[in-house]
Design an enzyme around this catalytic site. Structure first.
Site, PDB file in Angstrom:
ATOM      1  N   GLU A  38      -8.692  -2.444   7.463  1.00 54.25           N
ATOM      2  CA  GLU A  38      -9.315  -1.134   7.728  1.00 54.25           C
ATOM      3  C   GLU A  38      -8.314   0.002   7.461  1.00 54.25           C
ATOM      4  O   GLU A  38      -8.679   1.050   6.916  1.00 54.25           O
ATOM      5  CB  GLU A  38      -9.843  -1.089   9.166  1.00 54.25           C
ATOM      6  CG  GLU A  38     -11.033  -2.035   9.332  1.00 54.25           C
ATOM      7  CD  GLU A  38     -11.578  -2.110  10.752  1.00 54.25           C
ATOM      8  OE1 GLU A  38     -10.773  -2.337  11.679  1.00 54.25           O
ATOM      9  OE2 GLU A  38     -12.795  -1.952  10.930  1.00 54.25           O
TER      10      GLU A  38
ATOM     11  N   GLU B  33     -12.995 -10.916  12.169  1.00 48.56           N
ATOM     12  CA  GLU B  33     -13.625 -10.515  13.428  1.00 48.56           C
ATOM     13  C   GLU B  33     -14.744 -11.458  13.849  1.00 48.56           C
ATOM     14  O   GLU B  33     -14.828 -11.886  14.997  1.00 48.56           O
ATOM     15  CB  GLU B  33     -14.176  -9.079  13.321  1.00 48.56           C
ATOM     16  CG  GLU B  33     -13.105  -8.001  13.407  1.00 48.56           C
ATOM     17  CD  GLU B  33     -12.439  -7.676  12.082  1.00 48.56           C
ATOM     18  OE1 GLU B  33     -12.527  -8.492  11.134  1.00 48.56           O
ATOM     19  OE2 GLU B  33     -11.819  -6.607  11.983  1.00 48.56           O
TER      20      GLU B  33
HETATM   21  C1  1HE Z   1      -0.918 -11.810  16.659  1.00 49.59           C
HETATM   22  C2  1HE Z   1      -1.898 -11.408  15.731  1.00 49.59           C
HETATM   23  C3  1HE Z   1      -2.904 -10.509  16.188  1.00 49.59           C
HETATM   24  C4  1HE Z   1      -0.556 -12.763  14.745  1.00 49.59           C
HETATM   25  N1  1HE Z   1      -2.847 -10.089  17.461  1.00 49.59           N
HETATM   26  N2  1HE Z   1      -0.918 -11.373  17.910  1.00 49.59           N
HETATM   27  N3  1HE Z   1      -6.681 -10.453  13.421  1.00 49.59           N
HETATM   28  C5  1HE Z   1      -6.761 -11.780  13.256  1.00 49.59           C
HETATM   29  O1  1HE Z   1      -7.670 -12.440  13.740  1.00 49.59           O
HETATM   30  C6  1HE Z   1      -5.637 -12.431  12.507  1.00 49.59           C
HETATM   31  C7  1HE Z   1      -4.858 -13.284  13.480  1.00 49.59           C
HETATM   32  N4  1HE Z   1      -3.618 -13.821  12.909  1.00 49.59           N
HETATM   33  C8  1HE Z   1      -3.578 -14.871  12.047  1.00 49.59           C
HETATM   34  O2  1HE Z   1      -4.597 -15.364  11.571  1.00 49.59           O
HETATM   35  C9  1HE Z   1      -2.208 -15.404  11.674  1.00 49.59           C
HETATM   36  O3  1HE Z   1      -1.296 -14.981  12.674  1.00 49.59           O
HETATM   37  C10 1HE Z   1      -1.698 -14.921  10.301  1.00 49.59           C
HETATM   38  C11 1HE Z   1      -2.509 -15.606   9.183  1.00 49.59           C
HETATM   39  C12 1HE Z   1      -1.777 -13.416  10.160  1.00 49.59           C
HETATM   40  C13 1HE Z   1      -0.203 -15.302  10.155  1.00 49.59           C
HETATM   41  O4  1HE Z   1      -0.041 -16.712  10.380  1.00 49.59           O
HETATM   42  P1  1HE Z   1       1.420 -17.269  10.673  1.00 49.59           P
HETATM   43  O5  1HE Z   1       1.264 -18.767  10.760  1.00 49.59           O
HETATM   44  O6  1HE Z   1       2.409 -16.718   9.708  1.00 49.59           O
HETATM   45  O7  1HE Z   1       1.865 -16.676  12.095  1.00 49.59           O
HETATM   46  P2  1HE Z   1       1.360 -17.087  13.560  1.00 49.59           P
HETATM   47  O8  1HE Z   1       2.218 -18.176  14.105  1.00 49.59           O
HETATM   48  O9  1HE Z   1      -0.125 -17.294  13.606  1.00 49.59           O
HETATM   49  O10 1HE Z   1       1.641 -15.735  14.368  1.00 49.59           O
HETATM   50  C14 1HE Z   1       2.967 -15.310  14.651  1.00 49.59           C
HETATM   51  C15 1HE Z   1       2.875 -14.538  15.952  1.00 49.59           C
HETATM   52  O11 1HE Z   1       2.122 -13.348  15.719  1.00 49.59           O
HETATM   53  C16 1HE Z   1       2.159 -15.284  17.060  1.00 49.59           C
HETATM   54  O12 1HE Z   1       2.730 -14.871  18.289  1.00 49.59           O
HETATM   55  P3  1HE Z   1       3.752 -15.843  19.099  1.00 49.59           P
HETATM   56  O13 1HE Z   1       4.120 -15.040  20.310  1.00 49.59           O
HETATM   57  O14 1HE Z   1       2.989 -17.095  19.384  1.00 49.59           O
HETATM   58  O15 1HE Z   1       4.907 -16.070  18.154  1.00 49.59           O
HETATM   59  C17 1HE Z   1       0.750 -14.757  16.968  1.00 49.59           C
HETATM   60  O16 1HE Z   1       0.058 -14.857  18.204  1.00 49.59           O
HETATM   61  C18 1HE Z   1       1.033 -13.291  16.639  1.00 49.59           C
HETATM   62  N5  1HE Z   1      -0.106 -12.645  16.008  1.00 49.59           N
HETATM   63  N6  1HE Z   1      -1.652 -12.010  14.549  1.00 49.59           N
HETATM   64  C19 1HE Z   1      -1.869 -10.528  18.292  1.00 49.59           C
HETATM   65  N7  1HE Z   1      -3.855 -10.050  15.376  1.00 49.59           N
HETATM   66  C20 1HE Z   1     -10.219  -1.826  15.165  1.00 49.59           C
HETATM   67  S1  1HE Z   1     -10.937  -3.286  15.429  1.00 49.59           S
HETATM   68  C21 1HE Z   1     -10.132  -4.450  14.435  1.00 49.59           C
HETATM   69  C22 1HE Z   1     -10.458  -5.827  14.900  1.00 49.59           C
HETATM   70  C23 1HE Z   1      -9.501  -6.822  14.342  1.00 49.59           C
HETATM   71  O17 1HE Z   1      -8.564  -6.503  13.640  1.00 49.59           O
HETATM   72  S2  1HE Z   1      -9.832  -8.457  14.751  1.00 49.59           S
HETATM   73  C24 1HE Z   1      -8.807  -9.341  13.656  1.00 49.59           C
HETATM   74  C25 1HE Z   1      -7.506  -9.680  14.303  1.00 49.59           C
END
Ligand code: 1HE
Length: 262
Positions: free
Chosen positions: A118, A138
């Site tokens: 976005e 989402e």
């Molecule tokens: C996060 C977030 C996040 C990573 N919020 N903490 N967005 C999503 O649904 C995407 C969610 N993220 C992922 O699918 C993956 O993290 C990735 C593909 C982006 C990267 O994968 P990877 O294997 O390199 O990393 P990881 O191990 O999944 O994440 C590393 C850390 O980042 C981990 O935290 P940790 O404390 O366990 O090390 C994850 O929890 C954290 N992390 N993405 C919080 N999004 C205005 S409305 C908009 C609505 C939305 O955007 S919904 C979509 C959200």
């Protein structure tokens, strides 16, 4: 000016100004640059009061990702009113960014997901590196988009394709992104910032009023009826073609030299 020094290297948004270009760098690499309230607020503050002399903004992320979207760890159970206010807060900041009058170039790599997409869609020039992954996850998280995707991403790839993208939670890679218009350029890995600098210099050399009109008028005319759009186009033309920059642009062309705009 290096605001990084003022706000600390651990600030969620690093701001570095080099001549006419402001670099805004999302700086939550451990969280894949997920957008928490602090990061969103910092983006909003920058576009509320863009420092004098800045003619182009370049957005990028640290740690190999543009942004993994909304910080889901901050999204505890919320009442409808809170969600509404939060979404409207995103809208206000994305509108401010799209319509500040200063062109925004985004360098996209790694996750360009959810709210990250976005933000990218509110930028005016998008450069992808091969690692970029475009996704609206989402639907898979049990929520709807709220940061402007229906209006901006839907306009770029079409409502039909966005519907399918959300229903299936599919990812598009960088080549798909280029084909669909989510990116305007595809460069080699690690080459996005150099390309952004090159394009920023090109954009900064335009007359600032013309950049302003390009940003303000085209997106708004897209919302208008054909008759209103044509009328608004004439008004924009009248504004641009009667000033000193138009005289300089014309004179430079006739004198076979580069124009020197204000
Ligand atoms: C996060 C977030 C996040 C990573 N919020 N903490 N967005 C999503 O649904 C995407 C969610 N993220 C992922 O699918 C993956 O993290 C990735 C593909 C982006 C990267 O994968 P990877 O294997 O390199 O990393 P990881 O191990 O999944 O994440 C590393 C850390 O980042 C981990 O935290 P940790 O404390 O366990 O090390 C994850 O929890 C954290 N992390 N993405 C919080 N999004 C205005 S409305 C908009 C609505 C939305 O955007 S919904 C979509 C959200």
């Amino acid at each position: 000016m290096n605001v990084e020094a003022r706000s600390g290297a651990h600030a969620p948004l690093l701001v570095r100004i080099e001549g006419p270009v402001a670099h805004l760098v999302f700086n939550r690499p451990d969280k894949r640059n997920a957008v928490n309230d602090a990061l969103l607020t910092a983006i909003g503050r920058f576009f509320e009061a863009i420092p004098d002399g800045v003619r182009v903004v370049i957005l990028s992320g640290t740690g190999g990702h543009f942004s993994a979207g909304l910080d889901l760890s901050e999204q505890k159970q919320r009442e409808p009113e809170q969600v509404m206010r939060h979404s409207r807060g995103w809208h206000a900041i994305m509108e401010r960014m799209q319509f500040s009058g200063i062109p925004v170039v985004a360098v996209l790599n790694g996750a360009v997901m959810g709210g990250g997409l976005e933000i990218a869609a509110a930028a005016h020039v998008r450069i992808a590196e091969p690692s970029a992954i475009f996704r609206l996850p989402e639907g898979k998280r049990g929520i709807f988009v709220g940061g402007g995707a229906t209006v901006r991403v839907g306009r770029i790839i079409g409502a039909d394709r966005m519907t399918e993208m959300m229903l299936t939670g599919r990812s598009y890679d960088a080549a798909d992104g280029l084909r669909l218009g989510l990116a305007h350029y595809l460069v080699g890995e690690g080459e996005g910032l150099a390309k952004a600098d090159e394009l920023a210099a090109e954009i900064a050399s335009n007359a600032s009023l013309v950049n302003y009109l390009i940003i303000q008028s085209i997106a708004r005319i897209d919302d208008m009826s054909r008759a209103d759009g044509l009328y608004a186009e004439s008004l924009s033309a009248a504004l641009s073609q009667s000033g000193a920059d138009a005289r300089e642009g014309l004179a430079a062309f006739l004198e076979k030299r580069k124009p020197n705009f204000r």
